[in-house]
Design a protein around this motif. Structure first.
Motif, PDB file in Angstrom:
ATOM      1  N   PHE A 100       7.066   1.379  -0.577  1.00 12.24           N
ATOM      2  CA  PHE A 100       6.252   0.930   0.555  1.00 12.24           C
ATOM      3  C   PHE A 100       6.782   1.631   1.787  1.00 12.24           C
ATOM      4  O   PHE A 100       7.883   2.194   1.755  1.00 12.24           O
ATOM      5  CB  PHE A 100       6.298  -0.602   0.705  1.00 12.24           C
ATOM      6  N   VAL A 102       6.241   0.502   5.531  1.00  9.25           N
ATOM      7  CA  VAL A 102       6.736  -0.430   6.547  1.00  9.25           C
ATOM      8  C   VAL A 102       6.740  -1.858   5.997  1.00  9.25           C
ATOM      9  O   VAL A 102       7.570  -2.684   6.368  1.00  9.25           O
ATOM     10  CB  VAL A 102       5.899  -0.336   7.843  1.00  9.25           C
ATOM     11  N   GLY A 103       5.819  -2.149   5.100  1.00 12.61           N
ATOM     12  CA  GLY A 103       5.782  -3.484   4.507  1.00 12.61           C
ATOM     13  C   GLY A 103       4.884  -4.447   5.271  1.00 12.61           C
ATOM     14  O   GLY A 103       5.006  -5.657   5.146  1.00 12.61           O
ATOM     15  N   ASN A 105       1.596  -4.611   4.959  1.00 13.23           N
ATOM     16  CA  ASN A 105       0.304  -4.601   4.285  1.00 13.23           C
ATOM     17  C   ASN A 105      -0.153  -6.054   4.089  1.00 13.23           C
ATOM     18  O   ASN A 105      -0.462  -6.486   2.984  1.00 13.23           O
ATOM     19  CB  ASN A 105       0.492  -3.888   2.943  1.00 13.23           C
ATOM     20  N   SER A 111       5.133  -5.967   1.469  1.00 11.45           N
ATOM     21  CA  SER A 111       6.009  -4.980   0.832  1.00 11.45           C
ATOM     22  C   SER A 111       6.239  -5.301  -0.648  1.00 11.45           C
ATOM     23  O   SER A 111       6.883  -4.527  -1.353  1.00 11.45           O
ATOM     24  CB  SER A 111       7.359  -4.979   1.539  1.00 11.45           C
ATOM     25  N   GLY A 174       1.662  -1.168  11.397  1.00 14.09           N
ATOM     26  CA  GLY A 174       1.703  -0.587  10.055  1.00 14.09           C
ATOM     27  C   GLY A 174       2.025   0.892  10.087  1.00 14.09           C
ATOM     28  O   GLY A 174       2.066   1.525  11.149  1.00 14.09           O
ATOM     29  N   VAL A 261       5.240   9.227  -4.771  1.00 11.58           N
ATOM     30  CA  VAL A 261       5.754   8.634  -3.538  1.00 11.58           C
ATOM     31  C   VAL A 261       5.478   9.648  -2.438  1.00 11.58           C
ATOM     32  O   VAL A 261       5.960  10.784  -2.502  1.00 11.58           O
ATOM     33  CB  VAL A 261       7.262   8.351  -3.633  1.00 11.58           C
ATOM     34  N   VAL A 262       4.689   9.255  -1.466  1.00 14.60           N
ATOM     35  CA  VAL A 262       4.297  10.190  -0.416  1.00 14.60           C
ATOM     36  C   VAL A 262       5.396  10.227   0.645  1.00 14.60           C
ATOM     37  O   VAL A 262       5.808   9.190   1.172  1.00 14.60           O
ATOM     38  CB  VAL A 262       2.936   9.794   0.202  1.00 14.60           C
TER      39      VAL A 262
HETATM   40  P1  ADP Z   1       1.871  -0.821   6.022  1.00  6.93           P
HETATM   41  O1  ADP Z   1       1.800   0.603   6.363  1.00  6.93           O
HETATM   42  O2  ADP Z   1       0.591  -1.500   6.354  1.00  6.93           O
HETATM   43  O3  ADP Z   1       3.084  -1.503   6.504  1.00  6.93           O
HETATM   44  P2  ADP Z   1       3.039  -0.874   3.414  1.00  6.93           P
HETATM   45  O4  ADP Z   1       4.181  -0.090   3.856  1.00  6.93           O
HETATM   46  O5  ADP Z   1       3.265  -2.326   3.081  1.00  6.93           O
HETATM   47  O6  ADP Z   1       1.855  -0.818   4.448  1.00  6.93           O
HETATM   48  O7  ADP Z   1       2.366  -0.143   2.185  1.00  6.93           O
HETATM   49  C1  ADP Z   1       1.238  -0.642   1.558  1.00  6.93           C
HETATM   50  C2  ADP Z   1       1.143  -0.140   0.133  1.00  6.93           C
HETATM   51  O8  ADP Z   1       0.880   1.255   0.152  1.00  6.93           O
HETATM   52  C3  ADP Z   1       2.412  -0.264  -0.661  1.00  6.93           C
HETATM   53  O9  ADP Z   1       2.490  -1.506  -1.307  1.00  6.93           O
HETATM   54  C4  ADP Z   1       2.311   0.880  -1.648  1.00  6.93           C
HETATM   55  O10 ADP Z   1       1.517   0.505  -2.754  1.00  6.93           O
HETATM   56  C5  ADP Z   1       1.601   1.925  -0.862  1.00  6.93           C
HETATM   57  N1  ADP Z   1       2.540   2.853  -0.193  1.00  6.93           N
HETATM   58  C6  ADP Z   1       2.982   2.739   1.075  1.00  6.93           C
HETATM   59  N2  ADP Z   1       3.775   3.751   1.396  1.00  6.93           N
HETATM   60  C7  ADP Z   1       3.848   4.548   0.314  1.00  6.93           C
HETATM   61  C8  ADP Z   1       4.499   5.786   0.040  1.00  6.93           C
HETATM   62  N3  ADP Z   1       5.229   6.402   0.967  1.00  6.93           N
HETATM   63  N4  ADP Z   1       4.342   6.326  -1.195  1.00  6.93           N
HETATM   64  C9  ADP Z   1       3.585   5.708  -2.114  1.00  6.93           C
HETATM   65  N5  ADP Z   1       2.945   4.557  -1.916  1.00  6.93           N
HETATM   66  C10 ADP Z   1       3.066   3.967  -0.713  1.00  6.93           C
END
Ligand code: ADP
Length: 561
Positions: A100, A102-103, A105, A111, A174, A261-262
């Motif tokens: 994830f 930032v977590g 979502n 997260s 986010g 993983v991006v």
């Molecule tokens: P936000 O950007 O809204 O805080 P999160 O960080 O919680 O969102 O990410 C939301 C979802 O997107 C994660 O649960 C995961 O499935 C996917 N995700 C987020 N970042 C990555 C990443 N760098 N690589 C792969 N998947 C990711």
């Protein structure tokens, strides 16, 4: 062993012994450093409950027990080579890992991982740089931890905010990268975030590093970082300018997926259009919805509506401005009369359309004339510019920022509609058609009210469709409400599927059910997704179950929720 030792995390990764887990953690510490590994030992440690300081280990808006969707440990790599090393380590131990950024979502699981006991891979804690803002190309290249607020602050600091705009969702906390790969939306003309991304760098489940689009082509004319790793080398000069490169276009398989993983992503920035005018149009009656939607289709497709505007139900705005208790002593869903009284008090309609004009004044004037004339055909429609609304807390003043890409946090407040407020998003796609939208609205509203909740929702208008975002607010300390909201969303998914309406995104708990509704020709699409998954991730370590895609190493039926 399945017995929990005192030193074990709340949930061990599936099929992993205490000893193996300990060994894995020891090796992870060698890779990322002690300060970047946190084992989640105890339910009492799951204290973070708020967007402003989000939990990195569990779903703050839990519909199940708070410690169900929970990580065994959170690991925060400092650089791409460490992400690669962690992937290799996970393969070695067969331990699932859930990345994830930032977590935040929220409403979709935050997260938290789909499989309890997964490693939470915190991509944002240390990897949070704006790598580049390119003024002439109008793009940014960012790492996972860069939030909308960060990117905006960066532009302000570099005095570029008057030249380049970002696009932000309703809340600015986010990750720019995380939201785009979840295919989230904002409200400027660049509101479709995946559409506006350009070029990715991805670590595959094997640990291999990939750049997509033009990034796949090395550029010997670019400066080389002596002794640097591949990820530190500058990309092709067209990486952030042309999305597709050559051959099959791969970026899509890294969205809402578990295939990579991006680690970097390009995002286009909008050049300041030279003028901006936000506005609000209120429509008094519930039954105005079809007329409003049909007008929107015409104007949006003709690009008179230049951005992603939204039609908000009055209770969404009411919830931004106060709690349910501040309007009513009722603990039942508010009645039509009560809702009308609230609308009157707030000087809003039952439906409220937030839009904006972009461009120099003469262009705005012409557009505004068309907008006024067309929507003015609806009886009782009222038009407001920000200066017509003295209450500085009014939603129009918030939207005035959002629709020009200035991140805000004000819309956090609607989740407090109920005490200990949490929410699930139910997000079906609708045609921009008065008839379809009204049917979808009436079917969802009926179920929400039957379940004892207030209907709080917005339609965000894309290029050819609407994301109908229903905000299911519940009290997370009330077991009865949690059960009801969970039953409700499952019912909504079924009801909508019966009309051919599918959701664009969902919470961890609903991924299997929704994936099953996309079942054309005996699940041909899922079969393809599973084939790709098993080919790229034979050990099934990366985010098993994400969006309903299970690797062959998991018994899909047994894991189904
Ligand atoms: P936000 O950007 O809204 O805080 P999160 O960080 O919680 O969102 O990410 C939301 C979802 O997107 C994660 O649960 C995961 O499935 C996917 N995700 C987020 N970042 C990555 C990443 N760098 N690589 C792969 N998947 C990711």
């Amino acid at each position: 062993s399945s017995k929990k030792n005192a030193a074990d995390p709340i949930a061990l990764p599936p099929g992993t012994s205490s000893e193996d887990f300990k060994e894995y953690i020891k090796k992870a510490v060698e890779i990322v450093g002690e300060e970047n590994v946190t084992v989640i030992n105890n339910k009492d440690e799951l204290t973070k409950e708020h967007y402003t300081d989000p939990s990195k280990a569990h779903d703050m808006f839990h519909v199940f027990d708070k410690d169900y969707f929970v990580a065994s440990a959170v690991i925060a790599p400092r650089k791409v080579s460490e992400v690669q090393a962690i992937m290799k380590l996970c393969n070695e131990y067969g331990i699932p890992v859930w990345p994830f950024s930032v977590g935040r979502n929220v409403g979709y699981g935050g997260s938290a991982p789909r499989v309890p006991g997964s490693i939470g891979l915190d991509m944002g804690r240390n990897m949070n740089k704006v790598i580049e803002v390119n003024e002439s190309g109008a793009y940014a290249l960012v790492e996972p931890g860069v939030t909308y607020a960060d990117l905006y602050a960066y532009l302000v600091e570099k005095k570029l905010d008057q030249k380049l705009w970002i696009d932000t969702p309703d809340l600015g906390g986010g990750s720019v990268l995380g939201n785009a790969i979840e295919r989230g939306v904002g409200y400027t003309p660049y509101g479709d975030h995946f559409m506006m991304h350009c070029g990715m760098e991805v670590v595959l489940p094997s640990g291999e590093l990939l750049r997509t689009g033009m990034g796949a082509m090395p550029d010997p004319t670019q400066p080389h970082v002596e002794g640097g790793t591949l990820d530190q080398q500058p990309g092709n000069k067209c990486w952030q300018l042309f999305n597709y490169g050559f051959g099959p276009y791969n970026d899509g398989i890294f969205t809402q997926s578990n295939l990579g993983v991006v680690t970097k992503m390009g995002i286009w920035l909008m050049v300041n259009p030279g003028g901006y005018q936000p506005y609000l149009i209120t429509f008094p009656k519930d039954s105005d919805l079809p007329k409003v939607v049909d007008i929107i289709r015409e104007l949006r497709l003709a690009m008179v509506l230049q951005n992603v505007p939204s039609i908000r139900h009055v209770l969404l705005d009411a919830a931004v401005l106060g709690t349910k208790a501040s309007y009513s002593s009722s603990d039942k869903p508010l009645t039509d009369e009560e809702i009308d009284a609230i609308a009157k008090k707030l000087n809003l309609g039952r439906w409220n359309f937030y839009g904006a004009l972009y461009g120099p004044k003469p262009i705005q004037d012409v557009m505004w004339q068309v907008v006024k004339q067309t929507f003015g055909s609806i009886e009782g429609a009222k038009f407001f510019l920000p200066e017509d609304v003295p209450d500085k807390n009014a939603v129009l003043h918030i939207r005035a920022k959002t629709l020009q890409g200035i991140p805000t946090f004000d819309e956090l407040k609607w989740v407090d509609w109920l005490p200990n407020g949490a929410h699930l998003f139910f997000s079906p796609i609708s045609k921009i058609s008065g008839e379809d939208a009204t049917l979808q609205y009436s079917i969802t509203k009926k179920r929400v009210i039957e379940a004892g909740f207030d209907f709080i929702a917005t339609f965000t208008i894309g290029m050819r469709e609407m994301h109908h975002i229903v905000c299911l607010v519940f009290n997370r300390n009330d077991a009865g409400q949690k059960e009801r909201v969970h039953k409700l969303i499952r019912q909504l998914i079924d009801d909508c599927a019966a009309h051919g309406w599918g959701e664009y995104r969902t919470h961890l708990a609903l991924m299997d059910q929704i994936a099953e509704t996309y079942n054309f020709n005996d699940n041909a699409q899922m079969k393809l997704n599973e084939k790709i998954k098993n080919a790229l991730d034979p050990n099934g370590i990366l985010a098993p179950g994400k969006n309903g895609v299970w690797p062959a190493t998991y018994n899909k039926q047994a894991w189904r929720l």
